[in-house]
Scaffold this motif. Structure first.
Motif: not given
Ligand SMILES: [Zn+2]
Length: 775
Positions: A229-237, A244-247, A250-254
Motif C-alpha cells: 500500500l501507499d502510506l496514508p495521507q492522514q490519520a483516518n481510523w 495497516a499503517w498502525i499495525e 508496531y511491527a517496525c518497532r518490534l
C-alpha cells in the motif's frame, strides 16, 4: 568537588565517612580484574549465583550524565553512594546523541569536555569492582544538524516542512533508515565488545510517535513492500491504509527491538540484553507504537521510565502500573522504575530536591506492586545535597527484606480486562475518555474498597481468568471473537461479569457489529439507532456534562423517610442489595446520558435516568419530567450463569472524572455482588490504602501503602500521617499454615487468630507502608 553528605550515625564527619568508604572502594578496584556483575556477585553470594543478573539486581541507580559532568564526575564518591543505598545496578550514559567514551563511529560526537577521558569506561570498571551491574544508556532518537546535512536519508520527513520532524532541539531519525538499522547497531556493537556491559537501555528508542506519519523514502518503500500500500495521507481510523499503517508501525518497532537485541547479544554475550525503556501505560505505549505485550514476551527485565505521580491520577497509578507490567511480564521478573529524586512540578526543577515523603510514597506504591527502585539523579554533582539522602533508608530496608518483595504471586479474585488494540482501534483519538477513564474508575473504586485485583490482557483471558471470580470489562469496545468466547465461557462456568457501555460491540478494527456480542449475557441489545454504534456520538456522549441523575428503583421515599427525612430506615427490603447504603436517597448524581435499550425478560433495571435540569437560576432548577424508563444499570441473574452487571450509564468514566462518592459506593457494591463477595482480603479501619495480597511458598504477604496523607491529592507530600488501628483478615492460600505473623516495617508481632481458613490480626498503625508476613 566532592558533594557533602549530612552527618551519619557513625559519628564521623560526613566528609571523613566518605573518605573512609572511598578508600575501601579504591582498594577494591585496585585489586580487581574488573569482573562483570555476574562474576563478582557469584564470588560473594553463592546462594543466588545461579540466577542471572537480570533476576538479581533489584536496586538501581542512575546519574544521568550532563556533558559538564565530564569535568566533575567524582567516581569514588558515587561508589560510596551506591554502597550505602545498597545499589546493585547502575544506568550509565554511553552513546547515541553524544558519546561518553572514545568512540570510533562516524557521526557519533564525543560529549563536550570529555577530552581524553573515558567516563563510561571508568564508571563501568568501578561498578564491576563493586559487583554492580551496568546498563549502558543510549538515546537513539535525536541527532544534530551536521548529521542531517551529511545523511538526510537517515531522517524522518515531514512533508509540510521538507525537513525532519524535530524534538528537544534535535532532528528525529527514522526507524526504517540506516541511522536505526546500521548506525545505532554499530555503536551498540562497539560498546558491547569493548566494555561488556550487562545490558543496554535506551531513553527514546522507538522513533517518531504515532501522532505523525513519516514520508521518508525508506518508509514509502518499506510500507509498499510489507503491506502493498501507499502510506496514508492522514490519520483516518476508517481507512484501510491507516489501519495497516498502525499495525505496521508496531511491527517496525518490534523489528528494532529484535535487531538491537541480536546486536548486543552477539557482541556482548547471550545475557547482554537490550531492553529500551518504556512508560507504564497502555495509552503511552500506543502513542509510541510500542506493543507492550510483545515487548514483555521478548524481555527478561523491563526498565520503566515513569518518574513521578501527577495530581490527576495520584500515587496509586504506580500500583496500577505494577499490576499492568507484571501481568504481562510475569511476577517472577524484575521491573525497575526510574524514580525522580528531583523536584517535579509544572516545571521540572531538575537539580532541586523533591521532598522525601513524596519520593517515598511514589516508590512504595510501586514497590508494593512488584516494581523495583531505580533512583534517578540528573547531573553527577548536586548543589541541593538533600537528594543524596532520599534513597538511603528505603534502599537499606529494601535490601533487608528483598526476599519478600520479589517473586510473589498476587492473590486476587477480581480481574480488570484491557487490550492495547482496544486503546487503538476503539479508543482512537478519544482513548482517554473511551478507554482510560472507564478503567481508572474501576481501579479507583477497588483501591477505596481495598479489594485486590489484577489487570488481565484480553489475549491472556483464558490463562488469567482461571483464578478469578469476577471479570470487569470497562467499555471494552473492541473484542475479538476469541475474547468474546473466553468471557462467555467464564460466565457460563459461574464467573461474575461487569461490563459497561460499548463492551463487545466492535470488532478488531473498531467497526460495530450488528449487536453487543455479549448482549445475551448482559440481557441487553442495542436498537439500530443507539448512539453507541457511532464513534462521533460516543465521543459526544462521553464529553457531556449536564445535571442529570439516576433514579434508584424502587423509590423508598414514602416508606423510609416520610415527609421529613429523619431516623433509621423503616423498610428497605424491597431494593436490591447492590443499592445498599442509599436508603435515604432516591437519586444519585450522574452527569451523562443513556438511551433506549432492548432488554431480555430476565433482567432487572435498578437505575433509570433523571433528565437534565438548569443549574441556574435557582428559581428554574426543576423539571416536571423527572421520571423516565431509560435504563442506567441492568442486572442479569440466570440459573447456571455467573452474576452479570451491565452499566449503560458510564459511571466508571464519571467516577474517574468527577470523583463522586455515591458513584464509588455503587461501583464497589456491584463488584462485591458480582463476585459473590468472594474477596480474599478484608480490611476494616480508617484511611486510603493501596492493598495487595500475595503468596510465596508457605507464606501469605499483605502489602499496604498508606495514601491517606496530607497533600495526597496534590503533590508534593510534605508530611506522613499515620492511620490505624486496622483489622485485617486474610483467607489463607493453600500451603500457608498461619502460625506466625511478622510486620516488616514496624517490626511488631501482633497476635494472629485463625478461624475457618482465615487469619486475622490488628495493625495498630501504618505510617507509609506495612508488609505483613503470615507463615
Ligand atoms: Zn521514515
Amino acid at each position: 568537588m566532592n558533594p557533602s553528605i549530612p552527618a551519619s550515625s557513625s559519628g564521623l564527619s560526613p566528609r571523613r565517612t566518605f573518605l573512609k568508604q572511598t578508600a575501601v572502594a579504591t582498594a577494591a578496584i585496585a585489586g580487581s580484574r574488573y569482573l562483570r556483575f555476574s562474576e563478582a556477585s557469584a564470588a560473594t553470594a553463592p546462594a543466588s549465583a545461579t540466577k542471572p543478573w537480570f533476576l538479581r539486581a533489584t536496586r538501581w541507580m542512575q546519574t544521568n550524565i550532563a556533558e559538564l559532568d565530564n569535568t566533575r564526575y567524582d567516581i569514588p564518591w558515587w561508589r560510596a553512594q551506591w554502597a550505602r543505598t545498597k545499589t546493585q545496578g547502575i544506568v550509565v550514559n554511553a552513546g547515541g546523541i553524544v558519546a561518553f567514551y572514545p568512540t570510533q563511529i562516524p557521526f557519533h560526537p564525543k560529549a563536550q569536555f570529555l577530552g581524553d577521558r573515558d567516563l563510561f569506561g571508568d564508571l563501568s570498571k568501578a561498578a564491576r569492582a563493586d559487583g554492580v551491574a551496568v546498563f549502558a544508556r543510549m538515546d537513539s532518537n535525536g541527532a544534530p544538524e551536521e548529521t542531517y546535512q551529511a545523511h538526510p536519508e537517515w531522517f524522518t520527513l515531514n512533508t509540510q516542512t521538507g525537513r525532519p520532524f524535530a524534538d528537544r532541539g534535535l532532528s528525529i531519525p527514522c526507524i526504517n533508515g540506516a541511522y536505526y538499522r546500521e548506525h545505532i547497531p554499530a555503536i551498540l556493537k562497539e560498546i558491547a565488545e569493548k566494555y561488556k556491559p550487562e545490558g543496554f537501555t535506551d531513553n527514546i528508542w522507538s522513533g517518531l510517535p504515532r501522532a505523525n506519519i513519516c514520508y521518508c523514502d525508506n518508509c514509502v518503500k518499506k510500507f509498499r513492500a510489507d503491506r502493498g500500500l501507499d502510506l496514508p495521507q492522514q490519520a483516518n481510523w476508517d481507512e484501510p491504509a491507516y489501519r495497516a499503517w498502525i499495525e505496521w508501525g508496531y511491527a517496525c518497532r518490534l523489528e528494532i527491538w529484535d535487531l538491537f537485541n541480536k546486536t548486543t547479544r552477539t557482541a556482548g554475550g547471550p545475557d547482554c540484553l537490550w531492553v529500551g525503556m518504556n512508560g507504564v501505560s497502555i495509552a503511552g505505549a500506543a502513542g509510541e507504537f510500542r506493543d507492550y505485550r510483545e515487548i514483555c514476551k521478548r524481555t527478561e527485565i523491563l526498565m520503566i521510565d515513569n518518574q513521578r505521580r501527577v495530581d490527576t491520577t495520584g500515587f496509586q497509578s504506580n500500583g496500577v502500573g505494577g499490576r499492568l507490567v507484571h501481568g504481562l511480564l510475569g511476577w517472577d521478573k524484575l521491573a525497575p522504575e526510574s524514580m525522580a529524586l528531583y523536584q517535579t512540578a509544572s516545571e521540572n526543577f531538575r537539580v532541586a530536591s523533591k521532598p522525601e515523603p513524596e519520593v517515598r510514597l511514589w516508590a512504595l506504591d510501586g514497590i508494593a506492586a512488584g516494581i523495583q527502585p531505580w533512583w534517578h539523579y540528573i547531573n553527577a554533582y548536586q548543589e541541593d545535597r538533600r537528594m543524596y539522602e532520599t534513597p538511603v533508608p528505603l534502599g537499606q530496608w529494601h535490601q533487608q527484606h528483598e526476599e519478600f518483595l520479589v517473586n510473589r504471586t498476587p492473590v486476587a479474585t477480581v480481574g480488570i480486562v484491557y487490550s492495547q488494540r482496544n486503546n487503538d482501534f476503539f479508543g482512537r483519538q478519544d482513548a482517554e475518555a473511551q478507554v482510560n477513564s472507564p478503567q481508572r474508575g474501576f481501579t479507583e473504586a477497588l483501591l477505596h474498597a481495598r479489594i485486590p485485583y489484577i489487570l488481565v490482557h484480553a489475549d491472556d483471558l483464558d490463562r488469567d481468568a482461571a483464578q478469578l471470580k469476577l471479570l470487569i470489562l470497562p467499555n471494552l469496545g473492541t473484542m475479538t471473537d476469541a475474547h468474546i468466547a473466553s468471557v462467555r465461557k467464564f460466565v457460563q462456568n459461574g464467573g461474575g461479569l461487569i461490563a459497561s457501555g460499548a463492551t463487545s460491540l466492535c470488532d478488531q478494527w473498531g467497526d460495530p457489529r450488528a449487536d453487543l456480542a455479549l448482549g445475551d449475557l448482559f440481557g441487553v441489545h442495542l436498537p439500530a439507532n443507539h448512539y453507541l454504534r457511532n464513534e462521533a456520538s460516543r465521543r459526544q456522549s462521553a464529553a457531556q456534562s449536564t445535571q442529570t441523575y439516576l433514579r434508584l428503583t424502587p423509590e423508598l421515599r414514602a416508606q423510609v423517610d416520610g415527609p421529613h427525612p429523619a431516623g433509621e430506615p423503616a423498610a428497605v427490603g424491597t431494593r436490591h442489595e447492590v443499592l445498599r447504603g442509599f436508603e435515604h436517597t432516591d437519586i444519585i448524581p450522574f452527569g451523562g446520558s443513556v438511551a433506549e435499550l432492548s432488554l431480555d425478560p430476565t433482567v432487572q433495571v435498578l437505575l433509570t435516568l433523571v433528565p437534565n435540569r438548569p443549574t441556574a437560576p435557582p428559581e428554574m432548577i426543576w423539571t416536571q419530567n423527572d421520571h423516565t424508563s431509560l435504563p442506567g444499570l441492568i442486572l442479569n441473574e440466570r440459573a447456571g450463569f455467573g452474576r452479570v452487571v451491565y452499566l449503560a450509564a458510564d459511571l466508571d468514566r464519571r467516577y474517574a472524572r468527577d470523583n463522586i462518592a455515591d458513584t464509588e459506593h455503587l461501583l464497589i457494591n456491584l463488584v462485591r455482588w458480582a463476585a459473590k463477595d468472594d474477596i480474599p482480603l478484608k480490611i476494616d479501619g480508617p484511611g486510603l490504602l493501596d492493598s495487595h495480597l500475595y503468596q510465596q511458598p508457605g507464606r501469605a504477604l499483605v502489602h499496604l501503602v498508606n495514601l491517606s496523607n496530607t497533600n495526597a491529592w496534590r503533590g508534593p507530600v510534605e508530611e506522613l500521617i499515620p492511620v490505624g488501628p486496622l483489622k485485617i483478615s486474610v483467607r489463607l492460600p493453600n500451603g500457608v499454615s498461619g502460625k506466625s505473623l511478622r510486620l516488616l516495617v514496624s517490626n511488631q508481632k501482633p497476635a494472629l487468630s485463625l478461624a475457618n481458613g482465615w487469619a486475622s490480626f490488628e495493625l495498630p498503625s501504618i505510617l507509609d507502608h506495612e508488609l505483613a508476613v503470615i507463615e
